[in-house]
Design a protein around this motif. Structure first.
Motif, PDB file in Angstrom:
ATOM      1  N   LEU A  23      36.787   2.368  -0.929  1.00 30.07           N
ATOM      2  CA  LEU A  23      36.150   1.225  -0.185  1.00 30.07           C
ATOM      3  C   LEU A  23      36.409   1.308   1.338  1.00 30.07           C
ATOM      4  N   LYS A  24      35.612   1.267   2.237  1.00 21.19           N
ATOM      5  CA  LYS A  24      35.675   1.288   3.364  1.00 21.19           C
ATOM      6  C   LYS A  24      36.597   0.032   4.079  1.00 21.19           C
ATOM      7  N   PRO A  25      37.392   0.133   5.160  1.00 17.45           N
ATOM      8  CA  PRO A  25      38.245  -0.819   5.741  1.00 17.45           C
ATOM      9  C   PRO A  25      37.218  -2.214   6.074  1.00 17.45           C
ATOM     10  N   TRP A  26      36.137  -2.024   6.684  1.00 17.03           N
ATOM     11  CA  TRP A  26      35.445  -3.251   7.108  1.00 17.03           C
ATOM     12  C   TRP A  26      34.942  -3.853   5.954  1.00 17.03           C
ATOM     13  N   ASP A  27      34.747  -3.214   4.856  1.00 19.29           N
ATOM     14  CA  ASP A  27      34.389  -4.042   3.527  1.00 19.29           C
ATOM     15  C   ASP A  27      35.521  -4.727   2.987  1.00 19.29           C
ATOM     16  N   TYR A  28      36.828  -4.132   2.758  1.00 16.73           N
ATOM     17  CA  TYR A  28      37.910  -4.689   2.008  1.00 16.73           C
ATOM     18  C   TYR A  28      38.588  -5.758   2.622  1.00 16.73           C
ATOM     19  N   ALA A  29      38.509  -5.683   4.189  1.00 19.62           N
ATOM     20  CA  ALA A  29      39.178  -6.595   4.835  1.00 19.62           C
ATOM     21  C   ALA A  29      38.387  -7.889   4.838  1.00 19.62           C
ATOM     22  N   ALA A  30      37.159  -7.956   4.978  1.00 21.45           N
ATOM     23  CA  ALA A  30      36.382  -9.174   4.712  1.00 21.45           C
ATOM     24  C   ALA A  30      36.289  -9.530   3.221  1.00 21.45           C
ATOM     25  N   GLY A  31      36.047  -8.603   2.265  1.00 20.68           N
ATOM     26  CA  GLY A  31      35.971  -8.963   0.836  1.00 20.68           C
ATOM     27  C   GLY A  31      37.309  -9.508   0.423  1.00 20.68           C
ATOM     28  N   SER A  32      38.439  -9.121   0.842  1.00 17.85           N
ATOM     29  CA  SER A  32      39.880  -9.569   0.374  1.00 17.85           C
ATOM     30  C   SER A  32      39.862 -11.045   0.845  1.00 17.85           C
ATOM     31  N   LEU A  33      39.532 -11.311   1.872  1.00 23.25           N
ATOM     32  CA  LEU A  33      39.461 -12.744   2.450  1.00 23.25           C
ATOM     33  C   LEU A  33      38.628 -13.706   1.813  1.00 23.25           C
ATOM     34  N   ILE A  34      37.468 -13.055   1.449  1.00 24.78           N
ATOM     35  CA  ILE A  34      36.405 -14.095   0.579  1.00 24.78           C
ATOM     36  C   ILE A  34      37.081 -14.104  -1.017  1.00 24.78           C
ATOM     37  N   VAL A  35      37.536 -13.202  -1.290  1.00 26.02           N
ATOM     38  CA  VAL A  35      38.110 -13.184  -2.961  1.00 26.02           C
ATOM     39  C   VAL A  35      39.422 -14.318  -2.933  1.00 26.02           C
ATOM     40  N   HIS A  36      40.133 -13.909  -2.032  1.00 22.03           N
ATOM     41  CA  HIS A  36      41.479 -15.089  -2.022  1.00 22.03           C
ATOM     42  C   HIS A  36      41.212 -16.432  -1.652  1.00 22.03           C
ATOM     43  N   GLU A  37      40.082 -16.614  -0.646  1.00 31.13           N
ATOM     44  CA  GLU A  37      39.624 -17.913  -0.473  1.00 31.13           C
ATOM     45  C   GLU A  37      39.199 -18.597  -1.587  1.00 31.13           C
ATOM     46  N   ALA A  38      38.368 -17.789  -2.598  1.00 31.05           N
ATOM     47  CA  ALA A  38      37.969 -18.212  -3.786  1.00 31.05           C
ATOM     48  C   ALA A  38      38.923 -18.672  -5.056  1.00 31.05           C
ATOM     49  N   GLY A  39      40.181 -18.170  -4.722  1.00 34.34           N
ATOM     50  CA  GLY A  39      41.086 -18.089  -5.929  1.00 34.34           C
ATOM     51  C   GLY A  39      41.227 -16.819  -6.431  1.00 34.34           C
ATOM     52  N   GLY A  40      40.467 -15.785  -6.273  1.00 34.29           N
ATOM     53  CA  GLY A  40      40.668 -14.715  -6.965  1.00 34.29           C
ATOM     54  C   GLY A  40      42.120 -13.685  -6.469  1.00 34.29           C
ATOM     55  N   VAL A  41      41.862 -12.627  -7.150  1.00 32.42           N
ATOM     56  CA  VAL A  41      43.101 -11.664  -6.990  1.00 32.42           C
ATOM     57  C   VAL A  41      42.646 -10.453  -6.247  1.00 32.42           C
TER      58      VAL A  41
END
Length: 77
Positions: A23-41
């Motif tokens: 996964l490219k950095p621009w996808d996982y940087a944004a995706g990690s925030l989205i997942v964490h904010e929703a309560g995911g791991v």
């Protein structure tokens, strides 16, 4: 990108587990925030500490599914 959309679907509760090997950095940087904010791991299993700068393997899931998903990842390595 579709990977970021897949992470958003996980955050919205439409899927339980997401995995990508490169996964490219621009996808996982944004995706990690989205997942964490929703309560995911969200984790980058091949790295001890998150390194936001190069393509990486990414594993994200609901808290309920994380241990099993992580075990499957480790088993496949």
């Amino acid at each position: 990108s579709s990977d970021l959309l897949d992470l958003a679907h996980l955050a919205a509760g439409r899927t339980d587990v997401f995995f990508e090997l490169n996964l490219k950095p621009w996808d996982y940087a944004a995706g990690s925030l989205i997942v964490h904010e929703a309560g995911g791991v969200f984790c980058m299993p091949d790295l001890n500490e998150p390194y936001y700068g190069s393509p990486a393997a990414v594993l994200a899931s609901t808290p309920v599914c994380f241990n099993e998903a992580s075990a499957l990842f480790q088993k496949s390595r």
